[in-house]
Design a protein around this motif. Sequence first.
Motif, PDB file in Angstrom:
ATOM      1  N   LYS A  95       0.861  -1.124   0.046  1.00  0.00           N
ATOM      2  CA  LYS A  95      -0.015  -0.001  -0.177  1.00  0.00           C
ATOM      3  C   LYS A  95       0.785   1.218   0.041  1.00  0.00           C
ATOM      4  O   LYS A  95       0.462   2.180  -0.730  1.00  0.00           O
ATOM      5  N   GLU A 133      -2.214   0.804 -11.946  1.00  0.00           N
ATOM      6  CA  GLU A 133      -3.589   0.971 -11.175  1.00  0.00           C
ATOM      7  C   GLU A 133      -4.922   1.396 -12.173  1.00  0.00           C
ATOM      8  O   GLU A 133      -4.766   2.199 -13.044  1.00  0.00           O
ATOM      9  N   ASP A 157      -8.031   2.991  -1.327  1.00  0.00           N
ATOM     10  CA  ASP A 157      -6.750   2.004  -1.110  1.00  0.00           C
ATOM     11  C   ASP A 157      -6.709   1.372  -2.388  1.00  0.00           C
ATOM     12  O   ASP A 157      -5.655   0.650  -2.628  1.00  0.00           O
ATOM     13  N   GLU A 158      -7.626   0.798  -2.927  1.00  0.00           N
ATOM     14  CA  GLU A 158      -7.691  -0.307  -3.881  1.00  0.00           C
ATOM     15  C   GLU A 158      -7.540   0.532  -5.357  1.00  0.00           C
ATOM     16  O   GLU A 158      -6.885  -0.125  -6.406  1.00  0.00           O
ATOM     17  N   TYR A 159      -8.108   1.548  -5.739  1.00  0.00           N
ATOM     18  CA  TYR A 159      -8.002   2.208  -6.990  1.00  0.00           C
ATOM     19  C   TYR A 159      -7.386   3.646  -6.490  1.00  0.00           C
ATOM     20  O   TYR A 159      -7.575   4.508  -5.636  1.00  0.00           O
ATOM     21  N   LYS A 433     -17.726  -2.013  -5.683  1.00  0.00           N
ATOM     22  CA  LYS A 433     -16.374  -2.553  -6.052  1.00  0.00           C
ATOM     23  C   LYS A 433     -16.554  -3.860  -7.178  1.00  0.00           C
ATOM     24  O   LYS A 433     -15.972  -3.989  -8.262  1.00  0.00           O
TER      25      LYS A 433
END
Length: 796
Positions: A95, A133, A157-159, A433
């Motif tokens: 991360k 990403e 956090d994911e994208y 998501k």
Amino acid sequence: MNENIESKVERIKKLLNELVEKGELDYALEVINKCENVIKNDAEIISIKGIIYYAKNEIEKAEEVFKKGLLVDSTYADFYYNLGCVYELKEEYEKAAKFFARSLEFATGEETIEIGKKLNNILCKISTPLKDETKIAFFVKPGLDSFLNDIILGLMDEYFVRKITVTDFKQIDEGMQWADICWFEWCDDLVIYGSRHELAREKKLVCRIHRYEAFTNYIFQVEWENIDKVIFVASHIFDIVNSKLSGNIENKSIIIPNGIRMEDYNFRKREKGFNVAYVGYLNYRKSPNMLLQIINKLKRIDKRYRLFIAGEFQDEENMMYFKYMLKEMSLEEHVIFDGWQKDINAWLEDKDYLVSCSISEGHPVGIMEAMVKGIKPVIHNFVGARDIYPEKYLWNTIDEAVDMILDRNYDSIEYREFISNNYSLKKEIDEIKKAIVNLGGLPKKNRKMNVIDLIHKVNSLVRDNYSVNNEFTELLTIVTPTYNRSNILKEDLENNLKMGKIKKIIVENGSEPNHVAVVKSFDLDKYGIQKIIYLNKNIGPNEGFKIGLDQVETEFFTSLPDDDIILVKNSSKKLDELLREIRDENVFLCCRYVVKLMEDKGPTAFYDRSKYNNLYGKDFLTNMLKTGEIEMFGNGAILHTYEMKHFLENYLPEPIFYACGDYVFLARLFGHKPEKKIIITDKYIYLQRYGKYNTSSLYTMKEQKLYSHLISMLIASYYCLKNSLLSKDEIVDSLLKRAQLLKNLYGLEIGFTNMMVNYIFEKKNVEQFIEIIKDIYNLDMGENIPPEIIEIVNCI
């Protein structure tokens, strides 16, 4: 921000840096908190606040501050860098690497060297290489992001996400260039612009619809074919919009209700009480009159009941009525106005009931906020409420609402668990998501459709039966000007998309030699071509069409450009019969549907013109000026040949109207013949190809074209005044509204329209008016000055 505020902010920054250097961290935080109203949207000070928490080893608070800072400025490199440091400290190295890499995207100068070193050190600690990403840009207008911020934080956090608060459409240009997925929060003019953008075919587009959009014209202006996913917050809102769009978005729509962050609200087990809460604006939709009736009945039962209002009025009439009735019903002591609340969690703490009297809602968050705290909901049964809440939370009448409040049944745990099980923020984010992952599996938008696909999609769109098996009639001729589109024209002729063998006149408008050669190879008998006229140079579509019309010998004709299509309905009533019915009447015959055929993608949103059936030219003329739109009314029109030959001798649109000749033609036709009857038929359907370089394409919507459109509205204004259809005030209002729309969509300043209005009503010299247009706005009319702009001053 004025100079005084700017200088104050700079002094605060200097003080904060000095305090941090000295280690006086708590004092620095105190300064920030005291000055929050002035500095709440200053990225540098937000970053300092996060750094203070980081230095105090309050890592979770630092992380929260940096992330929320990205909601203020998603291009501020320090926020990403600081979050990388946070995750490095927490030993979440993958991360950390993500956020250092994101920081590099927006960093400049020497700071990129330090960030690069930091990133390389982190990459040595992780086993897998850093993947590219998915970038998501969220577009929203100022002040309309209250439903969006938690979603962005949940995906951060994911994208690689950015919130772009749009005040200029150029921000959409930049954001769409940057992003892989473009999320438009609300169905408004932002998504209209985005869906028409040249990048819309390359990117994945998402539109989230709440409630109010379902009752606006925005939904009809979006190019839905370019939208990959439509998210609705409630199923009844989907039903409304999908029905209005004739099922066109059904296969790409999903329902994801609003979610609420449970941990933001204190819960306690409550019992019956006397404090009734109302949260939100007070307007006609919220039915504040019913609020008064409820509290009035409760007061008569027990004088301890109080209504507490956290909100404000949106219109003077409602406020005046509400305050008047407070006195008439002696409720002054029982209704307490607390105004808009920054901390709704704290305000609700001593409340026992949350009442909603709305007649229309999407998926209201205010009700969820109260239920999470354990407060009993008392919800008016608005359209769609049964799909959101259990029956026992709903009321139809004032008496039922009062009975719910008086009822002994009160279960705080049940209310909270209902929200937790159905409408938590976690559940909402999980569903979003999934939708994002599924976007990656959608086919690209540039698949070319064959004729069978095309017919199938047309019939699915309008739910009718159209085909290429066209009927033949001796009464009609098609006039088709062509310019450098010979291959498209040939393909359409081969596939019977130009009404089969119905008679045709082709005008070859000075194309390049290779295109002329293709036209010369056409099999005239096979395609029903009566004559091909070859011109040495391109004289424009209006003049080219007139030359073709001069060669028509049938009673009726229709214009069909080289890249457009007409399909005929399979029915027992022949086109020939329909034409014979109107041959002696003063009639404008027009097809019901015009469908936009997006380049390589098939048919998309369409115009349904059935509302004009059996009206008259004057009705259409009035509407076209008020709205600035003509709904492609000339496309597919079948007209009397003799009448139009003589009409166009005198009223052919001038060369200046290259991009809006149809608007001028209709203004003049209905201006001279306001009693011409309009007949709308579903016997045939018109498809207009809408490609990147069409004159109607957003890509080619240059200033000169927009200025000529505004002048065309001046021509329509003349005929509305001449025929006493609109007053001069209505004319001005229409022109200025159109100018404002063009400003919103294309950034066109409204000075041109103001100049036109001044010319009309101050009766300025026409030569001076023309010179201003030529010199300032680079728009040359040449010698062909439209006579209407000279005559209009005499109509005032």
